[in-house]
Scaffold this motif. Structure first.
Motif, short mmCIF file in Angstrom:
data_model
loop_
_atom_site.label_atom_id
_atom_site.label_comp_id
_atom_site.label_asym_id
_atom_site.label_seq_id
_atom_site.Cartn_x
_atom_site.Cartn_y
_atom_site.Cartn_z
N SER A 126 0.96 -1.23 -0.08
CA SER A 126 -0.01 -0.02 0.07
C SER A 126 0.90 1.33 0.03
CB SER A 126 -0.97 -0.01 1.30
OG SER A 126 -0.07 -0.04 2.45
N ASP A 127 2.11 1.14 0.10
CA ASP A 127 3.08 2.30 0.05
C ASP A 127 3.22 2.77 -1.36
OD1 ASP A 127 5.07 0.98 2.98
OD2 ASP A 127 3.26 2.26 2.75
N ALA A 128 2.96 1.75 -2.45
CA ALA A 128 3.11 2.27 -3.71
C ALA A 128 2.49 3.64 -3.87
CB ALA A 128 2.94 1.26 -4.58
N ALA A 129 3.19 4.75 -4.55
CA ALA A 129 2.34 5.79 -4.45
C ALA A 129 3.74 6.85 -5.12
CB ALA A 129 1.82 6.47 -3.27
N GLU A 130 3.08 8.14 -5.41
CA GLU A 130 4.09 9.09 -5.71
C GLU A 130 4.53 9.97 -4.30
OE1 GLU A 130 4.76 9.75 -9.18
OE2 GLU A 130 6.24 11.49 -8.89
#
Lengths: 113, 111
Positions: free
Chosen positions: A84-88
């Protein structure tokens, strides 16, 4: 002139491994520094901020960052990445005594299972 | 508590058309901001307001106008849309020295 440099445009890690997102800033006096996260098609969420108190700042979701004045850095870390840390992620500086936020160009974090 | 609400979420405009991006907040914050985010870039400040009736230019104000008749609303107006205005627009508020709250954005495409 004040500026923010995010040293990596993309970072890829495996789930469960440490995360390091690097940020250097240029500011003429003691700035405030922030890290924001942006999930796809969402607004920006504040992870943490440094406002001239403790140099090690703890944020939400297990993230933390250390203000190092001698290195003009404010790197973001997390001991163990989650899918869930996948992001910009954006590093942001607010120069002393101004109301302006200066954004870095962002680092896209990918987390592989 | 809705926070900062932006409408619409998506819009396609033809060159030369005009539109207003709406931003409403229910937190009674005095400071409000409009930013644009271009692909692969950070946010750049278009306009900001320190309270009802007071607005000022940011880094990239050309081609835009704003008004602030109430504390709650801070609309952004594009009078003659150009392809260079294709971007994602974010509205934000601030409470105290560091408490920024961002809306979820409006994705605008000008063709």
């Amino acid at each position: 002139a004040q500026s923010v440099t995010q040293l990596d445009s993309h970072v890829s890690v495996s789930e469960g491994t440490p995360v390091l997102l690097r940020c250097n800033y240029s500011s003429s006096y003691s700035p405030s520094l922030f890290w924001y996260v942006q999930h796809p098609n969402k607004g920006l969420q504040l992870l943490l901020k440094y406002t001239s108190a403790a140099t090690l700042v703890k944020g939400i979701n297990g993230f933390e960052a250390e203000f190092k004045k001698s290195e003009t850095s404010f790197h973001l870390t997390k001991p163990s990445a989650h899918m869930s840390d996948a992001a910009e992620y954006f590093c942001v500086v607010r120069p002393y005594n101004t109301d302006k936020l200066i954004f870095g160009t962002g680092t896209r974090l990918q987390v592989f299972p | 508590n809705a926070g900062v609400t932006q409408t619409p979420k998506f819009r396609i405009l033809k060159i030369g058309q005009s539109m207003t991006l709406q931003c409403t907040q229910d937190m009674n914050h005095n400071y409000m901001y409009w930013y644009r985010q271009d692909p692969g870039m950070g946010l750049k400040l278009i306009y900001y307001s320190v309270g009802a009736g007071i607005t000022d230019k940011g880094e990239v104000p050309n081609g835009y106008n704003v008004s602030r008749s109430t504390t709650e609303d801070f609309p952004l107006r594009l009078e003659l849309a150009a392809p260079s205005q294709t971007s994602v627009y974010f509205c934000a508020t601030r409470q105290g020295a560091y408490g920024y709250t961002f809306g979820s954005g409006t994705r605008l495409t000008v063709v």
